[in-house]
Write a protein that holds these residues in place. Sequence first.
Motif, short mmCIF file in Angstrom:
data_model
loop_
_atom_site.label_atom_id
_atom_site.label_comp_id
_atom_site.label_asym_id
_atom_site.label_seq_id
_atom_site.Cartn_x
_atom_site.Cartn_y
_atom_site.Cartn_z
N MET A 162 0.86 -1.20 0.00
CA MET A 162 0.00 0.00 0.00
C MET A 162 0.89 1.24 0.00
O MET A 162 1.15 1.84 1.04
CB MET A 162 -0.88 -0.01 1.26
N ASP A 163 1.36 1.64 -1.17
CA ASP A 163 2.34 2.74 -1.23
C ASP A 163 1.72 4.01 -1.82
O ASP A 163 0.84 3.93 -2.67
CB ASP A 163 3.54 2.29 -2.07
N ASN A 217 0.94 6.97 0.27
CA ASN A 217 0.22 7.82 1.23
C ASN A 217 0.88 9.19 1.40
O ASN A 217 0.21 10.22 1.48
CB ASN A 217 0.17 7.17 2.61
N HIS A 233 -1.47 8.77 5.67
CA HIS A 233 -1.59 7.42 6.26
C HIS A 233 -3.00 7.20 6.80
O HIS A 233 -3.54 6.10 6.71
CB HIS A 233 -0.56 7.23 7.37
N ALA A 248 1.83 -2.81 5.83
CA ALA A 248 1.44 -1.59 6.53
C ALA A 248 2.64 -0.84 7.10
O ALA A 248 2.61 0.39 7.22
CB ALA A 248 0.47 -1.92 7.66
C1 IPE Z 1 3.18 3.75 2.27
O1 IPE Z 1 3.12 5.08 1.88
C2 IPE Z 1 2.87 3.55 3.72
C3 IPE Z 1 4.04 3.28 4.57
C4 IPE Z 1 5.25 3.05 4.13
C5 IPE Z 1 3.83 3.26 5.99
P1 IPE Z 1 4.39 6.01 1.90
O2 IPE Z 1 4.44 6.73 3.21
O3 IPE Z 1 5.61 5.26 1.58
O4 IPE Z 1 4.03 7.04 0.74
P2 IPE Z 1 5.05 7.70 -0.28
O5 IPE Z 1 5.72 6.58 -1.00
O6 IPE Z 1 6.00 8.53 0.51
O7 IPE Z 1 4.16 8.51 -1.16
#
Ligand code: IPE
Length: 251
Positions: free
Chosen positions: A16-17, A19, A34, A60
């Motif tokens: 889930m990337d 956020n 998040h 997660a």
């Molecule tokens: C994924 O989203 C969630 C976690 C790693 C906890 P990111 O926080 O990595 O989001 P980007 O990649 O910086 O946009």
Amino acid sequence: MPEQPAFRPHHIAIVMDGNGRWAKKRMLPRVAGHKQGVTSLRRMVEAVGARGVRVLSVFAFSSENWNRPDEEVSGLMQLLATALAKEVPSLSRAGVRIHFIGERSGLSDKLRAGLEQAETQTQQNDKLILNVCFNYGGRWDIAQAARRAAEAGEALTEAVLDRYMALAHVPDPDLLIRTGGEKRISNFLIWQAAYAELYFSNRLWPDFDEAALDEALADFAGRERRFGLTSEQVTRPNPSAQGKSEGREHA
Ligand code: IPE
Ligand code: IPE
Ligand code: MG
């Protein structure tokens, strides 16, 4: 002739990337991204269940994510605690069985108790298994499996390690989705995804909705899974070879 049901994965795994980028686009703090990611996950649990998928494993928090700024790490820990309180009762009512996968020793006592409680509270459910990989890394998983197998005096064969891996309670993922546009595994299920079909979406995780899931499922339905065989062997299987791929193909 009646139409064949679409070829559907039994087990979907998702990185889930995106956020952080979702939040940045809106000039919000990363933690707001998040938070929206939790909403997206809640929606995705419903969506995969409605489409007959039986196992969903989500990434997660990775072993490497501890290296992010303190504020983000503590925000993520807080978010997990809030999600446990807010989401577990309704997930349980929906028939979801939750497992937390990953190293727990780095987590607070309170959080650990919350994870255990969620697992106990949902252990009778059987509509969908949700594996939440938190403080998880594929290398950690292989190392912990090898350590426990060795402690039990077992030979380190593939079959034995498989039994000690953190996802031993489910078949291997059929489809691995990564949102957010990056084309890498980032130490997710490196053992279990050996034969998963990979699907990369440019959508950021908070924007990954039912329509995006259906696109991924349609793509998956068009794949030919060969597991090392030839295309001819897969399309016209030899009856004597049947059963060899048991547990890996799910209509
Ligand atoms: C994924 O989203 C969630 C976690 C790693 C906890 P990111 O926080 O990595 O989001 P980007 O990649 O910086 O946009
Ligand atoms: C993978 O995403 C981990 C999770 C989604 C929890 P990252 O954002 O940490 O991966 P990299 O750093 O881009 O490889
Ligand atoms: Mg990321």
